[in-house]
Design an enzyme around this catalytic site. Structure first.
Site, PDB file in Angstrom:
ATOM      1  N   ALA A  37       0.796  -1.236   0.000  1.00 49.43           N
ATOM      2  CA  ALA A  37       0.000   0.000   0.000  1.00 49.43           C
ATOM      3  C   ALA A  37       0.823   1.278   0.000  1.00 49.43           C
ATOM      4  O   ALA A  37       0.265   2.360  -0.098  1.00 49.43           O
ATOM      5  CB  ALA A  37      -0.916   0.010   1.229  1.00 49.43           C
ATOM      6  N   LEU A  40       1.966  -6.336  -4.274  1.00 52.46           N
ATOM      7  CA  LEU A  40       3.342  -6.455  -3.786  1.00 52.46           C
ATOM      8  C   LEU A  40       4.300  -6.528  -4.959  1.00 52.46           C
ATOM      9  O   LEU A  40       4.003  -7.168  -5.972  1.00 52.46           O
ATOM     10  CB  LEU A  40       3.517  -7.724  -2.950  1.00 52.46           C
ATOM     11  N   TYR A  60      10.588  -9.197 -20.229  1.00 52.03           N
ATOM     12  CA  TYR A  60       9.455  -9.177 -19.295  1.00 52.03           C
ATOM     13  C   TYR A  60       8.484 -10.328 -19.541  1.00 52.03           C
ATOM     14  O   TYR A  60       8.567 -11.372 -18.896  1.00 52.03           O
ATOM     15  CB  TYR A  60       8.722  -7.810 -19.314  1.00 52.03           C
ATOM     16  N   LYS A 113       4.140 -13.970 -13.658  1.00 52.57           N
ATOM     17  CA  LYS A 113       2.841 -13.322 -13.863  1.00 52.57           C
ATOM     18  C   LYS A 113       1.819 -14.306 -14.456  1.00 52.57           C
ATOM     19  O   LYS A 113       0.622 -14.208 -14.150  1.00 52.57           O
ATOM     20  CB  LYS A 113       3.000 -12.090 -14.752  1.00 52.57           C
TER      21      LYS A 113
END
Ligand code: NAD
Length: 393
Positions: free
Chosen positions: A46, A136, A232, A241
């Site tokens: 956060a 995160l 990536y 991912k």
């Protein structure tokens, strides 16, 4: 003390409390009310980037009570805190002024102990939550069951990749060779940035019965352009991912009793501490920003998350999902017009052409702003107490 930026590679080891506070308040000021939004939200990660923006939209857009988790460094009398620590303070102060509950727990979100602390805090202050944002970004994770410390490797898969790169400090455009990851490095990256910890969080919260009916959870991902795929999406980070997509389906099934939903949202590329560390990405960002700003559809974290909440997570219309049920907020970045222009500039960009083709000043400014520097209206010559008058731990 007088606080100046101290940049080491792709991090800044100091942060300015007043600059961070102005940044947080400026983001809050940009938010218009979000109707039918969350009431009680937990945001993991956060304190910065997309997680902070999510907390701001939930809190100040939808009026939600927010519980945040982050891993930040507290200040001492002679050393500044990390930027996220100051952001948390600024968020909590603004929330208090607005009469909103806001609590931040600092520590390792991957640990079982943090999950227990969060459950206790939800029980004590919120009862149940109706949103969990998983945002995160970490280079390492101590696995709570095995104790093994996994470190992510930002590497290609299969073969060495030769790719253009920008030295943000000097403005030099060069090329780097990136050697491929081993199987162990790929597995470690999935262990850090994949979906297992998100699932562990959902298990802990379900077991504790602190999820409200209709509960939603969202985790953020990036796919990006073919220009960055070699480092990536088609690389170790992309494998991690991909694992989020698996986890989203598994979590969705577990939430069916609550009529809940779990989604992965694909976000646009922005300058954050996490994205600055990935080779080739700062060069892509500099080109992308120039092109999107010229097209008038450039978004910063806060604008982007505002659009996510308004048009997808809390819209009256069901969000448009892709073939693996992800929410696509990267549609503007990946539009044919934007990508055609960025792809056309990529082979042309060099140290000499960078000022004309790319927005180096924009990404440098965004980078400094993360740490509270270069913020309009802040007196950087003022003597400032880095502890903000709070007793250092
Ligand atoms: P960031 O570096 O700005 O923020 C990371 C947050 O994680 C911070 O609040 C930090 O304190 C927290 N954190 C890190 N390790 C922790 C730990 N062990 N325990 C508790 N908190 C911890 O990152 P970001 O760029 O906003 O990334 C957030 C998510 O958005 C990531 O999943 C990232 O892949 C995704 N995303 C980022 C971009 C981008 O361009 N930056 C684009 C698309 C998606």
């Amino acid at each position: 003390m007088i606080i100046r930026p101290r940049i080491r590679g792709f991090i800044c080891t100091t942060a300015h409390p007043a600059g961070c506070a102005v940044n947080v308040r400026a983001q809050i000021a940009r938010i218009a009310p979000v109707s039918n939004g969350p009431r009680k939200a937990l945001v993991l990660g956060a304190s910065g980037g997309y997680g902070l923006a999510s907390r701001i939209v939930a809190g100040f857009g939808a009026g939600a009570d927010t519980l945040g988790v982050s891993f930040e460094r507290a200040p001492t009398a002679t050393r500044t805190a990390s930027a996220g620590w100051y952001n948390n303070v600024a968020f909590e102060e603004s929330a208090a002024e607005r009469g909103l509950y806001a609590m931040t727990l600092d520590g390792d979100a991957f640990a079982d102990e943090m999950k227990s602390r969060v459950v206790e805090e939800i029980r004590a202050s919120l009862g149940q939550i109706d949103l969990l944002v998983y945002s995160l970004a970490s280079p390492m994770r101590r696995h709570p069951r095995t104790g093994v410390v996994h470190r992510s490797a930002i590497k290609p898969l299969g073969q060495t990749v030769h790719i253009k790169n920008l030295n943000q400090a000097t403005g030099d455009v060069g090329e780097v060779d990136l050697s491929p990851a081993t199987q162990e490095e790929t597995a470690a990256t999935v262990a850090v940035m994949g979906g297992e910890d998100w699932e562990f969080w959902i298990s802990a919260l379900l077991d504790a019965q602190v999820l409200a009916p209709g509960f939603k959870t969202v985790s953020y991902t990036y796919i990006g352009s073919q220009l960055t795929w070699p480092i990536y999406w088609k690389a170790t980070l992309g494998k991690a991912k991909e694992d989020l997509d698996r986890a989203a389906h598994a979590i969705g099934t577990r939430l069916s009793g609550l009529h809940g939903a779990a989604r992965v949202a694909v976000l646009k590329a922005v300058v954050t501490q996490a994205s600055s560390a990935i080779p080739a990405v700062p060069l892509y960002l500099a080109l992308l920003f120039k092109v999107m700003k010229a097209a008038g559809n450039h978004e910063e974290c806060i604008d982007h998350i505002d659009r996510l909440f308004r048009t997808a997570l809390y819209s009256d219309e069901a969000p448009v999902l892709d073939d693996v049920d992800r929410i696509r907020m990267d549609n503007w970045e990946l539009s044919d017009a934007i990508q055609a222009e960025v792809v056309q500039r990529w082979p042309l960009v060099s140290t000499a052409t960078l000022p004309e083709l790319a927005d180096l000043e924009g990404i440098r400014g965004d980078f400094l702003e993360i740490f509270g520097f270069g913020v309009t209206g802040v007196d950087y010559d003022a003597d400032i107490d880095p502890t903000l008058g709070r007793a250092p731990n």
